[in-house]
Design a protein around this motif. Structure first.
Motif, PDB file in Angstrom:
ATOM      1  N   PRO A   1       2.110   8.674  -6.723  1.00 29.91           N
ATOM      2  CA  PRO A   1       1.180   8.668  -5.590  1.00 29.91           C
ATOM      3  C   PRO A   1       0.540  10.042  -5.366  1.00 29.91           C
ATOM      4  O   PRO A   1       1.168  11.083  -5.615  1.00 29.91           O
TER       5      PRO A   1
ATOM      6  N   ILE B   1       1.671   3.097  -2.388  1.00 29.35           N
ATOM      7  CA  ILE B   1       1.108   4.123  -3.277  1.00 29.35           C
ATOM      8  C   ILE B   1       0.085   5.002  -2.560  1.00 29.35           C
ATOM      9  O   ILE B   1      -0.111   6.168  -2.908  1.00 29.35           O
ATOM     10  N   SER B   2      -0.561   4.453  -1.534  1.00 28.26           N
ATOM     11  CA  SER B   2      -1.538   5.238  -0.773  1.00 28.26           C
ATOM     12  C   SER B   2      -0.859   6.171   0.228  1.00 28.26           C
ATOM     13  O   SER B   2      -1.308   7.302   0.439  1.00 28.26           O
TER      14      SER B   2
ATOM     15  N   HIS C   1       0.808  -1.219   0.000  1.00 33.30           N
ATOM     16  CA  HIS C   1       0.000   0.000   0.000  1.00 33.30           C
ATOM     17  C   HIS C   1       0.847   1.278   0.000  1.00 33.30           C
ATOM     18  O   HIS C   1       0.364   2.341   0.392  1.00 33.30           O
TER      19      HIS C   1
ATOM     20  N   GLU D   1      -9.303  13.096  -3.520  1.00 36.43           N
ATOM     21  CA  GLU D   1      -8.898  13.176  -4.917  1.00 36.43           C
ATOM     22  C   GLU D   1      -9.344  14.488  -5.559  1.00 36.43           C
ATOM     23  O   GLU D   1      -8.560  15.187  -6.212  1.00 36.43           O
TER      24      GLU D   1
ATOM     25  N   TYR E   1       2.501   1.930 -13.422  1.00 34.10           N
ATOM     26  CA  TYR E   1       3.233   2.918 -12.625  1.00 34.10           C
ATOM     27  C   TYR E   1       2.485   4.243 -12.614  1.00 34.10           C
ATOM     28  O   TYR E   1       2.054   4.740 -13.657  1.00 34.10           O
ATOM     29  N   GLU E   2       2.333   4.808 -11.422  1.00 32.18           N
ATOM     30  CA  GLU E   2       1.713   6.124 -11.294  1.00 32.18           C
ATOM     31  C   GLU E   2       2.351   6.888 -10.146  1.00 32.18           C
ATOM     32  O   GLU E   2       3.022   6.309  -9.285  1.00 32.18           O
TER      33      GLU E   2
ATOM     34  N   ASN F   1       0.708   0.457  -9.195  1.00 35.74           N
ATOM     35  CA  ASN F   1      -0.548   0.320  -8.464  1.00 35.74           C
ATOM     36  C   ASN F   1      -0.999  -1.133  -8.489  1.00 35.74           C
ATOM     37  O   ASN F   1      -0.259  -2.021  -8.929  1.00 35.74           O
ATOM     38  N   ALA F   2      -2.228  -1.399  -8.031  1.00 38.18           N
ATOM     39  CA  ALA F   2      -2.727  -2.769  -7.952  1.00 38.18           C
ATOM     40  C   ALA F   2      -2.776  -3.448  -9.313  1.00 38.18           C
ATOM     41  O   ALA F   2      -2.665  -4.676  -9.424  1.00 38.18           O
TER      42      ALA F   2
ATOM     43  N   GLN G   1     -11.478   8.640  -0.216  1.00 42.29           N
ATOM     44  CA  GLN G   1     -10.595   8.868  -1.358  1.00 42.29           C
ATOM     45  C   GLN G   1     -11.222   9.822  -2.369  1.00 42.29           C
ATOM     46  O   GLN G   1     -10.538  10.607  -3.008  1.00 42.29           O
TER      47      GLN G   1
END
Length: 555
Positions: free
Chosen positions: A490, A242-243, A240, A420, A487-488, A482-483, A416
């Motif tokens: 965060p 990325i979170s 987790h 966001e 690739y991203e 991510n899941a 979220q």
């Protein structure tokens, strides 16, 4: 279907009667002969420090914390508490550096600050933007998620819950900030008692399941059976990351999210803007102490639900369409509460939702009345007319929220969802405010760049993974998979990147304009404004000490 027993309804009815009766008593006791806008929207000089602090927390904590953060506790563990614990440190910064500037310059709304510091164009653009954001994102999500949670716990029809909560919130809000501020004290008391009851039950269940006894035993067994759920800082190898991307939580974008929310947000700062500096600061410090308590109420139950789920409990209750739904953790635990306590927990959740709706509606009415209606439509409006416009605005915005909420698709991931959408603008707004406070050379065009350029870059970074491969950024820690294996960047890191971009852009534009002869409007700021009284300093030391201890133990 989940239902409440008769005694639960009696407990809830007592809560409703107490809040409504106390609200009416406050309204008539503190009602001025000639109600003006400062009195109605800010309760100028009427709120005590404990009312300010309680109102800050009541307005902040809602269904997205109870349901969303407990769900994140189930999924991520104690690390999600960073949003709450770092908010306590943020509140201290706001009390020391932000509030004195607002009060010294007699600022009552955030658009007024922008008008006074930059110009009317920046102010009007942001006033319209804030109204849209507050209504379409914040108010509707609070109402929808609140009704969803109340319906899940009580078994009452969702639509009935939504209308009932909206009407209750209107009733509280129409009384003005005095009624909101003082009823929030009771709302917070109910919220904390109901929340602690749920935490107590959850920890006791963990202790009982493993053969222990008592809350302390439950907490120890929780840590023993889910040690990874007590990691406060994730590394890139954790699922987790990325979170909550590692040290960025402590030294990066999390501060931008928090400082924008607590320091540049009408919804929050309005509680303190009608008080004197010492009272405002003490109230904010009180809110910081309450904030330190929140993870115990909203995160620990989620971790407890995770441990019990691993042990084979709640297997069916936690599923939705065959998949585990973390945001079901809190409702599942609430439905295990004994009769009477379930009514108290039901009242606590309702209190959180109603208080947040009331605070948000009051802020919407304040901005529309003072920064749109009076400025554009009726410059000669009397104080009485403005108060009435504010009341009409409250009713209309709540009706809009009821109409819009079911169509936004926010049933899943409410916390979220809010983060966001507000995250698209947080860095630009914060850059505009921080330079507006402390750098007299910042210009109006630079502020517009931060608003528009920051939003544009946020959108680009959000959708960049769909346009190009970001795997090359992994080595420098700016992108993680991510899941889905894509690739991203965060969310928290995106906030930091956009903020730096906005600051640099503002500096460059301002320097160029300064050289061409543009003289920006400044605010009245001096060092003496930032001196704090001994009690506040002592409280600050305690909170910082607690944070250091928490992160040292659970790093």
């Amino acid at each position: 279907m989940n239902t409440l027993a008769t005694s639960d309804y009696i407990v809830f009815l007592c809560y409703f009667v107490i809040i409504a009766g106390y609200g009416l008593w406050i309204y008539y006791r503190k009602k001025s002969k000639e109600l003006n806008t400062k009195d109605y929207f800010l309760a100028e000089g009427s709120l005590t420090w404990w009312a300010i602090g309680a109102s800050l927390i009541a307005s902040n904590i809602s269904a997205e914390q109870f349901i969303g953060m407990s769900g994140d506790g189930f999924k991520l563990g104690l690390a999600i508490a960073a949003y709450e614990w770092l908010a306590a440190a943020t509140l201290i910064i706001v009390a020391v550096f932000f509030i004195p500037v607002y009060l010294k310059n007699k600022i009552y709304t955030m658009p007024q600050f922008l008008n006074q510091r930059y110009n009317g164009t920046v102010s009007t653009i942001m006033a319209v933007f804030w109204l849209l954001l507050y209504i379409v994102v914040n108010l509707t999500s609070i109402l929808f998620l609140g009704a969803l949670a109340v319906s899940a716990i009580s078994g009452i029809n969702f639509t009935v819950c939504m209308y009932g909560i909206a009407i209750f919130a209107i009733f509280i809000t129409l009384g003005g900030m005095k009624v909101i501020g003082y009823t929030d004290v009771i709302q917070v008391l109910v919220l904390i008692l109901g929340g602690l009851a749920t935490t107590y039950l959850a920890l006791d269940m963990v202790a009982d399941h493993f053969g222990g006894s008592g809350v302390l035993s439950g907490l120890s067994l929780l840590h023993e059976n889910a040690p990874s759920h007590f990691d406060m800082i994730f590394d890139k190898t954790q699922e987790h990351y990325i979170s909550l991307p590692g040290l960025s939580v402590l030294i990066g974008g999390m501060w931008i999210v928090n400082l924008n929310y607590w320091g540049c947000n009408q919804y929050i700062t309005q509680r303190a803007l009608g008080a004197d500096l010492k009272t405002a600061r003490t109230g904010i410090l009180f809110a910081a102490f309450l904030k330190m308590l929140m993870p115990i109420i909203v995160v620990l139950p989620g971790i407890a639900a995770y441990v019990l789920y691993k042990e084979g409990l709640f297997q069916q209750e936690m599923l939705d369409a065959g998949a585990v739904r973390p945001d079901k953790a809190y409702p599942v635990l609430l439905n295990l509460l004994p009769v009477g306590l379930k009514g108290l927990a039901f009242a606590a959740l309702t209190a959180a939702v109603v208080a947040s709706l009331a605070g948000k509606s009051n802020s919407i009415a304040t901005i529309f009345t003072l920064d749109i209606y009076k400025k554009i439509f009726n410059k000669e409006a009397s104080e009485g007319q403005l108060v009435n416009i504010g009341k009409v605005t409250i009713i209309i915005t709540m009706i809009l929220a009821v109409i819009i909420a079911p169509h936004l698709g926010i049933e899943k991931g409410g916390f979220q969802y809010i983060q966001e959408y507000t995250g698209f603008v947080s860095p630009g707004i914060f850059a505009m405010f921080i330079l507006g406070f402390f750098w007299k050379k910042a210009t109006s065009n630079a502020a517009l760049f931060a608003t528009i350029g920051g939003f544009a870059l946020s959108v680009v970074l959000k959708f960049l993974p769909e346009w190009t491969d970001l795997s090359a950024l992994y080595s420098v820690g700016l992108a993680v998979p991510n899941a889905a294996g894509i690739y991203e960047i965060p969310f928290i890191d995106r906030m930091g990147i956009v903020f730096v971009f906005c600051i640099l852009g503002m500096l460059l534009i301002s320097i160029v304009e300064n050289k061409s002869g543009v003289v920006p409007k400044g605010l009245e700021v001096d060092r003496g404004m930032f001196k704090v009284h001994p009690g506040f300093l002592a409280g600050t030391v305690i909170i910082i000490g607690l944070l250091v201890a928490i992160y040292t133990i659970f790093w």
